[in-house]
Design an enzyme around this catalytic site. Structure first.
Site, PDB file in Angstrom:
ATOM      1  N   ASP A  67       0.812  -1.215   0.000  1.00 35.54           N
ATOM      2  CA  ASP A  67       0.000   0.000   0.000  1.00 35.54           C
ATOM      3  C   ASP A  67       0.844   1.263   0.000  1.00 35.54           C
ATOM      4  O   ASP A  67       2.062   1.214   0.182  1.00 35.54           O
ATOM      5  CB  ASP A  67      -0.970  -0.013   1.192  1.00 35.54           C
ATOM      6  CG  ASP A  67      -0.321  -0.482   2.491  1.00 35.54           C
ATOM      7  OD1 ASP A  67       0.910  -0.492   2.570  1.00 35.54           O
ATOM      8  OD2 ASP A  67      -1.062  -0.825   3.423  1.00 35.54           O
ATOM      9  N   ASN A 136      -7.445  -2.245  14.581  1.00 31.58           N
ATOM     10  CA  ASN A 136      -8.858  -2.481  14.237  1.00 31.58           C
ATOM     11  C   ASN A 136      -9.029  -3.706  13.328  1.00 31.58           C
ATOM     12  O   ASN A 136     -10.100  -3.932  12.783  1.00 31.58           O
ATOM     13  CB  ASN A 136      -9.459  -1.235  13.576  1.00 31.58           C
ATOM     14  CG  ASN A 136      -8.784  -0.905  12.248  1.00 31.58           C
ATOM     15  OD1 ASN A 136      -7.880  -1.612  11.812  1.00 31.58           O
ATOM     16  ND2 ASN A 136      -9.223   0.162  11.603  1.00 31.58           N
ATOM     17  N   HIS A 138      -7.403  -4.238  10.448  1.00 33.25           N
ATOM     18  CA  HIS A 138      -7.157  -4.046   9.012  1.00 33.25           C
ATOM     19  C   HIS A 138      -5.896  -4.777   8.570  1.00 33.25           C
ATOM     20  O   HIS A 138      -4.974  -4.970   9.362  1.00 33.25           O
ATOM     21  CB  HIS A 138      -7.121  -2.560   8.622  1.00 33.25           C
ATOM     22  CG  HIS A 138      -5.902  -1.789   9.034  1.00 33.25           C
ATOM     23  ND1 HIS A 138      -5.950  -0.489   9.478  1.00 33.25           N
ATOM     24  CD2 HIS A 138      -4.583  -2.119   9.067  1.00 33.25           C
ATOM     25  CE1 HIS A 138      -4.730  -0.061   9.740  1.00 33.25           C
ATOM     26  NE2 HIS A 138      -3.882  -1.036   9.510  1.00 33.25           N
ATOM     27  N   GLU A 143      -9.787  -1.692   5.380  1.00 30.53           N
ATOM     28  CA  GLU A 143     -10.353  -1.301   6.666  1.00 30.53           C
ATOM     29  C   GLU A 143     -11.658  -2.050   6.922  1.00 30.53           C
ATOM     30  O   GLU A 143     -12.368  -2.408   5.972  1.00 30.53           O
ATOM     31  CB  GLU A 143     -10.650   0.204   6.650  1.00 30.53           C
ATOM     32  CG  GLU A 143      -9.431   1.098   6.451  1.00 30.53           C
ATOM     33  CD  GLU A 143      -8.631   1.313   7.732  1.00 30.53           C
ATOM     34  OE1 GLU A 143      -8.836   0.573   8.712  1.00 30.53           O
ATOM     35  OE2 GLU A 143      -7.792   2.231   7.741  1.00 30.53           O
TER      36      GLU A 143
HETATM   37  C1  F6R Z   1       1.520  -1.256   6.187  1.00 32.98           C
HETATM   38  C2  F6R Z   1       0.206  -1.859   6.315  1.00 32.98           C
HETATM   39  C3  F6R Z   1      -0.583  -1.752   7.559  1.00 32.98           C
HETATM   40  C4  F6R Z   1       0.206  -2.119   8.806  1.00 32.98           C
HETATM   41  C5  F6R Z   1      -0.671  -2.016  10.047  1.00 32.98           C
HETATM   42  C6  F6R Z   1       0.117  -2.230  11.317  1.00 32.98           C
HETATM   43  O1  F6R Z   1       2.046  -1.447   4.900  1.00 32.98           O
HETATM   44  O2  F6R Z   1      -0.253  -2.410   5.354  1.00 32.98           O
HETATM   45  O3  F6R Z   1      -1.705  -2.586   7.458  1.00 32.98           O
HETATM   46  O4  F6R Z   1       0.726  -3.403   8.694  1.00 32.98           O
HETATM   47  O5  F6R Z   1      -1.292  -0.763  10.108  1.00 32.98           O
HETATM   48  O6  F6R Z   1       0.993  -1.154  11.491  1.00 32.98           O
HETATM   49  P1  F6R Z   1       2.173  -1.219  12.573  1.00 32.98           P
HETATM   50  O7  F6R Z   1       3.097  -2.281  12.111  1.00 32.98           O
HETATM   51  O8  F6R Z   1       2.810   0.146  12.509  1.00 32.98           O
HETATM   52  O9  F6R Z   1       1.524  -1.520  13.873  1.00 32.98           O
END
Ligand code: F6R
Length: 244
Positions: A67, A136, A138, A143
């Site tokens: 992403d 959450n 995701h 989301e």
């Molecule tokens: C990042 C991504 C997000 C993260 C998620 C957890 O490329 O796709 O889904 O993996 O938000 O973020 P952290 O690792 O910062 O807790």
């Protein structure tokens, strides 16, 4: 589904690195899918160290990222392109034209998203995909919602995610409101998936994933339960609710 319980973040990162290094040894021209965020930083340090020691060679590896924020120039310090170059690509022997991070500055996202999917297909599909998970539930920027998109698409970030990600920006107002993300289908098509879950803030996510075997678009990470080859690697903090 395989679950590896490790004591701490360091052990989690080492275990994840072993899986990635084995993948590249078994198939030197592997196609990997990579994530940003705090979760994979330890893994990336391990891969950089292994590459410097000559125990893993990225010269034939191709990567795609999950992403990117929409509206951030790739040179912006909070863009995922910048993050990946800063934390991995600039420190390993991957070829510059072998890594792909979705672009955050397209004018025609319908065409662009299709091109991104086609590029993954032309590379032979993803052999090994890394995901973290949001508080959450995701994965990538899919989301929680009433329905989820199968393919790469643009999403509105939820207020929760904007708040959580604001730690990397001067204020929540500066966090982009949209992102481009691979879809659930693009993720689940990967041959193998590694999901890393660390920290006590994600203990409820691991608990729900392991105990409640239902699949819900309101809890996107639950879709990994449908995949044939998933390894979850968790630390003790993320496991704190598991014995309850
Ligand atoms: C990042 C991504 C997000 C993260 C998620 C957890 O490329 O796709 O889904 O993996 O938000 O973020 P952290 O690792 O910062 O807790």
């Amino acid at each position: 589904m395989k679950v590896l319980f490790k004591n701490d973040y360091n052990e989690v990162s080492k275990a994840a690195a072993e899986i990635f290094i084995k993948q590249i040894h078994d198939k030197p021209d592997s196609v990997l899918c990579l994530a940003t965020g705090s979760t994979p930083l330890g893994l990336y340090s391990e891969l950089i160290a292994a590459n410097k020691q000559g125990t893993v060679d990225f010269s034939d590896v191709t990567t795609f990222n999950l992403d990117e924020y929409v509206g951030l120039d790739p040179k912006h310090e909070q863009s995922y392109k910048y993050f990946m170059e800063d934390n991995l690509f600039n420190h390993i022997n991957i070829k510059k034209d072998h890594y792909n991070v979705p672009s955050g500055i397209e004018s025609d996202y319908d065409a662009y998203c299709k091109k991104y999917e086609d590029k993954i297909e032309s590379a032979g599909g993803i052999d090994l995909l890394l995901i973290g998970v949001g508080e959450n539930g995701h994965i990538a920027f899919n989301e929680p919602d009433k329905s989820l998109s199968a393919v790469t698409h643009v999403v509105d970030l939820t207020e929760d995610t904007i708040q959580v990600n604001s730690r990397f920006f001067a204020s929540a107002d500066e966090v982009p409101k949209k992102a481009v993300t691979m879809g659930m289908g693009s993720i689940l098509k990967a041959k193998k998936i590694v999901l890393i879950i660390t920290g006590d803030k994600k203990a409820h996510v691991l608990e729900r994933l392991m105990n409640d075997k239902s699949i819900s678009t309101e809890f996107p990470v639950s879709f990994v339960l449908t995949h044939r080859d998933v390894t979850i690697i968790a630390d003790a903090a993320a496991c704190k609710n598991m014995h309850k």
